[in-house]
Design a protein around this motif. Sequence first.
Motif, short mmCIF file in Angstrom:
data_model
loop_
_atom_site.label_atom_id
_atom_site.label_comp_id
_atom_site.label_asym_id
_atom_site.label_seq_id
_atom_site.Cartn_x
_atom_site.Cartn_y
_atom_site.Cartn_z
N SER A 109 -35.49 32.79 2.22
CA SER A 109 -34.44 31.88 2.66
C SER A 109 -33.14 32.30 1.97
O SER A 109 -33.16 32.94 0.90
CB SER A 109 -34.78 30.43 2.29
N SER A 110 -32.01 31.93 2.58
CA SER A 110 -30.73 32.27 1.97
C SER A 110 -30.61 31.63 0.59
O SER A 110 -30.06 32.23 -0.34
CB SER A 110 -29.59 31.79 2.88
N HIS A 161 -30.09 33.61 -2.95
CA HIS A 161 -28.97 33.25 -3.83
C HIS A 161 -29.46 32.97 -5.25
O HIS A 161 -28.84 33.40 -6.23
CB HIS A 161 -28.26 32.01 -3.27
N ALA A 217 -31.11 38.07 3.63
CA ALA A 217 -32.24 37.20 3.26
C ALA A 217 -33.32 37.25 4.34
O ALA A 217 -34.52 37.31 4.04
CB ALA A 217 -31.75 35.77 3.06
N SER A 218 -32.91 37.25 5.59
CA SER A 218 -33.87 37.30 6.70
C SER A 218 -34.68 38.59 6.67
O SER A 218 -35.91 38.57 6.87
CB SER A 218 -33.13 37.17 8.03
N GLN A 242 -25.03 37.44 3.83
CA GLN A 242 -26.14 37.17 2.92
C GLN A 242 -27.33 36.60 3.69
O GLN A 242 -28.48 36.88 3.37
CB GLN A 242 -25.70 36.20 1.83
N GLU A 243 -27.06 35.82 4.72
CA GLU A 243 -28.12 35.23 5.53
C GLU A 243 -28.95 36.30 6.23
O GLU A 243 -30.18 36.24 6.29
CB GLU A 243 -27.53 34.27 6.57
#
Length: 336
Positions: free
Chosen positions: A258-259, A263, A252-253, A248-249
């Motif tokens: 941001s993660s 979310h 997001a990038s 997920q990180e």
Amino acid sequence: MMLAEMNVSGDLAALLLRFIEQKQLDAPELQKQLCQYPPASRMTFRSWWCYLDQLQALMPKIPIGLELGLAIEPAYLGVLGYLTLSCDTVAEALQRFEHYQRLLHDGETASTRLSQDQFCIHWSSQFGISTQLSDEVLIMGMVKNLRIITGNNDLQPCRVQFVGAQPQGGIDYRRWLDCPVSFEQPELMLCFPLDYLKRPVSHSDPSLKKLLDQQAQALLDVIPRQEVFYQQLQQAIVKVIQSGTPTQEKVASLLKLSSRTLHRRLYEQGLEFRTLLKQTRLQLAKQYLAERKLRLTEIALLLGYSEQSAFTRAFRQWSGETPLQYQRKLSAAGIS
């Protein structure tokens, strides 16, 4: 499920209301719900599916999806319905349908493939799978509209394929569609003879077409592009899958979020990253397996697995069969 929260034209409520009236069904609560949608409004796919299920429950022995598709008229398709009627040929009507289809629904967009003797309209499932009833309305409605614009009730598709499993109840789909019908396929698809594209539209009107084109574009411009975030999210998930271990990180990038923000946005839409990742991997796996251009080891690497065995286990968990069994099923159905 992403598609469930996207929108479909509220004009379809009029189709259901008319059907209830014609069949003299006792459905006051359903009618009350449907009356809340004025012309040019929108309803969620989740609501649309619920209304179809309620109708099917009222008439359990009738294939509601197919019946409703046959009841489609241009009025239920809004400006787009009348625009296709004013085109010169089926090919031009199909081009207008593809361009303005967001007037009817968000989410999956139809595209056309041409072969030597057929043209096939197909829909992917990148935002999630629709229901069988909804797909039946869409497929039969496309057939009915083709007959309407050409003034020829004898036009028939060459083949139809559904994503869902064949429903119980013994519906004779070949009798309704008069062509081979298959189920549990990678995508929803409807095919016609290639020469249908040259057929003239019986109510062609160049002046009216110009006016309706302008009106359709104006309406399209004011519809919120609800699916843009989903498309960007899907593309980002595909990229991280193909570049290594998907997280997920990393998604997001790519989205420049941001993660924590990603979310929150997923939570607001009722989505879960793990589920989206699984759906995307399954869709890509089925696509690669159907194309038969890659070995299983190569497919495993493209999906972010270090070993073929891990991919095979995951695919069996998702679909209930191994990748090779899935390919054999496609071969048995005549799909290469």
